[in-house]
Motif scaffolding. Structure first.
Motif, PDB file in Angstrom:
ATOM      1  N   ILE A 218      -5.540  11.248 -15.713  1.00  0.00           N
ATOM      2  CA  ILE A 218      -5.066  11.064 -14.340  1.00  0.00           C
ATOM      3  C   ILE A 218      -3.913  12.033 -14.122  1.00  0.00           C
ATOM      4  CG2 ILE A 218      -3.938   9.491 -12.712  1.00  0.00           C
ATOM      5  CD1 ILE A 218      -5.223   7.168 -14.157  1.00  0.00           C
ATOM      6  N   ALA A 219      -3.910  12.730 -12.980  1.00  0.00           N
ATOM      7  CA  ALA A 219      -2.787  13.609 -12.642  1.00  0.00           C
ATOM      8  C   ALA A 219      -2.271  13.250 -11.256  1.00  0.00           C
ATOM      9  CB  ALA A 219      -3.207  15.075 -12.678  1.00  0.00           C
ATOM     10  N   ILE A 220      -0.971  13.352 -11.086  1.00  0.00           N
ATOM     11  CA  ILE A 220      -0.315  13.027  -9.821  1.00  0.00           C
ATOM     12  C   ILE A 220       0.269  14.292  -9.232  1.00  0.00           C
ATOM     13  CG2 ILE A 220       1.492  11.641  -8.722  1.00  0.00           C
ATOM     14  CD1 ILE A 220       1.204   9.860 -11.352  1.00  0.00           C
ATOM     15  N   LEU A 242      -0.815  30.644  -7.337  1.00  0.00           N
ATOM     16  CA  LEU A 242      -1.461  29.416  -6.886  1.00  0.00           C
ATOM     17  C   LEU A 242      -0.928  28.998  -5.526  1.00  0.00           C
ATOM     18  CD1 LEU A 242      -1.286  27.306 -10.182  1.00  0.00           C
ATOM     19  CD2 LEU A 242      -3.357  28.305  -9.184  1.00  0.00           C
ATOM     20  N   GLU A 243      -1.775  28.351  -4.736  1.00  0.00           N
ATOM     21  CA  GLU A 243      -1.351  27.788  -3.468  1.00  0.00           C
ATOM     22  C   GLU A 243      -0.339  26.672  -3.736  1.00  0.00           C
ATOM     23  OE1 GLU A 243      -3.439  24.889  -0.221  1.00  0.00           O
ATOM     24  OE2 GLU A 243      -4.596  26.644  -0.872  1.00  0.00           O
ATOM     25  N   PRO A 244       0.824  26.685  -3.074  1.00  0.00           N
ATOM     26  CA  PRO A 244       1.852  25.677  -3.342  1.00  0.00           C
ATOM     27  C   PRO A 244       1.595  24.364  -2.614  1.00  0.00           C
ATOM     28  CG  PRO A 244       2.669  27.238  -1.729  1.00  0.00           C
ATOM     29  CD  PRO A 244       1.299  27.719  -2.127  1.00  0.00           C
ATOM     30  N   THR A 245       0.503  23.720  -2.980  1.00  0.00           N
ATOM     31  CA  THR A 245       0.107  22.453  -2.379  1.00  0.00           C
ATOM     32  C   THR A 245      -0.588  21.603  -3.442  1.00  0.00           C
ATOM     33  OG1 THR A 245      -2.099  23.253  -1.783  1.00  0.00           O
ATOM     34  CG2 THR A 245      -0.343  23.574  -0.138  1.00  0.00           C
ATOM     35  N   SER A 246      -1.008  20.415  -3.036  1.00  0.00           N
ATOM     36  CA  SER A 246      -1.815  19.579  -3.926  1.00  0.00           C
ATOM     37  C   SER A 246      -3.119  20.271  -4.302  1.00  0.00           C
ATOM     38  CB  SER A 246      -2.130  18.235  -3.247  1.00  0.00           C
ATOM     39  OG  SER A 246      -0.962  17.457  -3.119  1.00  0.00           O
ATOM     40  N   ALA A 247      -3.668  21.066  -3.380  1.00  0.00           N
ATOM     41  CA  ALA A 247      -4.921  21.772  -3.673  1.00  0.00           C
ATOM     42  C   ALA A 247      -4.726  22.769  -4.806  1.00  0.00           C
ATOM     43  CB  ALA A 247      -5.432  22.477  -2.413  1.00  0.00           C
ATOM     44  N   GLY A 248      -3.611  23.505  -4.792  1.00  0.00           N
ATOM     45  CA  GLY A 248      -3.327  24.432  -5.870  1.00  0.00           C
ATOM     46  C   GLY A 248      -3.121  23.717  -7.195  1.00  0.00           C
ATOM     47  N   ASP A 263      -0.091  11.829  -2.582  1.00  0.00           N
ATOM     48  CA  ASP A 263       0.731  10.896  -1.828  1.00  0.00           C
ATOM     49  C   ASP A 263       0.024  10.516  -0.525  1.00  0.00           C
ATOM     50  OD1 ASP A 263       3.670   9.775  -1.696  1.00  0.00           O
ATOM     51  OD2 ASP A 263       3.175  10.485   0.326  1.00  0.00           O
ATOM     52  N   VAL A 264       0.284   9.307  -0.055  1.00  0.00           N
ATOM     53  CA  VAL A 264      -0.341   8.811   1.176  1.00  0.00           C
ATOM     54  C   VAL A 264       0.049   9.653   2.396  1.00  0.00           C
ATOM     55  CG1 VAL A 264      -0.621   6.429   0.409  1.00  0.00           C
ATOM     56  CG2 VAL A 264       1.554   7.137   1.428  1.00  0.00           C
ATOM     57  N   ARG A 265       1.172  10.381   2.315  1.00  0.00           N
ATOM     58  CA  ARG A 265       1.651  11.192   3.441  1.00  0.00           C
ATOM     59  C   ARG A 265       1.168  12.639   3.377  1.00  0.00           C
ATOM     60  NH1 ARG A 265       5.985   7.319   2.051  1.00  0.00           N
ATOM     61  NH2 ARG A 265       5.482   8.162   0.001  1.00  0.00           N
ATOM     62  N   LEU A 276      -1.953   7.283  -3.070  1.00  0.00           N
ATOM     63  CA  LEU A 276      -0.975   6.249  -3.404  1.00  0.00           C
ATOM     64  C   LEU A 276       0.398   6.709  -2.923  1.00  0.00           C
ATOM     65  CD1 LEU A 276      -1.998   5.443  -7.109  1.00  0.00           C
ATOM     66  CD2 LEU A 276      -2.444   4.008  -5.102  1.00  0.00           C
ATOM     67  N   ASP A 277       1.334   5.777  -2.868  1.00  0.00           N
ATOM     68  CA  ASP A 277       2.718   6.123  -2.551  1.00  0.00           C
ATOM     69  C   ASP A 277       3.349   6.672  -3.831  1.00  0.00           C
ATOM     70  OD1 ASP A 277       5.354   6.355  -1.837  1.00  0.00           O
ATOM     71  OD2 ASP A 277       5.550   4.338  -1.015  1.00  0.00           O
TER      72      ASP A 277
END
Length: 299
Positions: A218-220, A242-248, A263-265, A276-277
């Protein structure tokens, strides 16, 4: 047993929650050492020490580094003597660095010296440096190559960077202890640590990615949109290509990943991820996230 891959801030915040729901003897933490350095004759291993201090009940959780209520008498007197240290090291923190430096100079490995420190500070959790080889993260600037600590601590991440480099004499290998911790775990969790300077150095150690592919992982994400929750992750991700986002972040981990948590936001959409929060602004939030992750693992 659950094994965590950790840097110095994001994952320790998660570990704070897991401390309340797991026997610490069931926790192993593999820690980044590519930010280590020698300073005034002593050996700093900042991410390792943050994890050790957390489990020893010593960590200054207002800063997420150093020892709570430490004093700076030695640092201040060194400055008076003309020794400039760009990192303000507390006195008790310095004692740990000095002890480690003595052990390393005597021929002990970083793994062995960490084991000694953990035992003397009464830890029940297992804390493992990612490798016993010397690996250092440098950033490239317009003028020169700069140690990550100098970039982040001395310059507060304000210097424009064009690349990130790992410097080592030989290709780093994960220790047998690291590979055993991964193989013998019920699951591996990569907390929301910096993907470039905290997690990637661990993944670059020979044997780690292969071991993770055989485990439940699992990675967050440490990002909400293009903003990291803390630290200089965005600039470092761009410099790393790398793209500086969750996608990257997802692309960096996807070859061994089972569950990716955003994150939920987070406005970035990635198919198949879990929301998740993840903003662990206090102990209660850390505990809540830890409980949700344990519920996932129980499925």
């Amino acid at each position: 047993m659950i094994t965590f891959l950790s840097g110095g801030t994001g994952t320790p915040k998660l570990l704070r929650g897991f401390q309340e729901i797991l026997d610490e003897r069931e926790i192993s933490v593999i820690v980044n050492t590519a930010e280590d350095m020698w300073l005034t004759g002593n050996h700093l291993s900042p991410d390792v020490d943050t994890v050790i201090y957390l489990f020893a009940g010593l960590l200054d959780t207002a800063k997420w580094w150093g020892i709570r209520d430490d004093t700076y008498i030695t640092h201040d007197f060194l400055q008076k003597l003309g020794i400039e240290e760009f990192i303000a090291v507390g006195d008790r923190d310095r004692a740990v660095h000095a002890a480690r430096g003595e052990m390393l100079r005597s021929g002990m490995t970083l793994t062995a010296s960490t084991r000694v420190l953990c035992r003397r500070l009464g830890l029940r959790a297992t804390v493992l440096p990612m490798t016993d080889a010397e690996v250092t993260t440098y950033v490239r600037t317009a003028d020169a190559q700069m140690h990550f600590q100098e970039y982040w601590v001395k310059h507060r991440g304000s210097v424009e960077i064009s690349g990130v480099e790992r410097v080592c004499r030989d290709a780093p290998e994960a220790t047998p202890e690291v590979l055993s911790a991964i193989e013998e775990s019920d699951a591996v969790i990569i907390g929301p640590s910096n993907p470039v300077t905290s997690v990637s150095p661990i993944l670059e150690c020979a044997g780690v990615r292969e071991a993770l592919k055989k485990q439940r992982v699992i990675a967050i994400s440490p990002f909400i949109g293009d903003t990291p929750v803390s630290g200089p992750a965005a600039a470092l991700m761009r410099a790393f290509g790398l793209e500086p986002t969750s996608a990257g972040t997802f692309r960096l981990y996807e070859d061994f990943l089972d569950i990716f948590v955003q994150d939920v936001r987070d406005p970035v959409e990635i198919d198949g991820t879990l929301r998740l929060d993840t903003l662990m602004i206090n102990r209660g939030k850390s505990l809540h996230l830890a409980k949700n992750l344990m519920a996932l693992l129980a499925r």
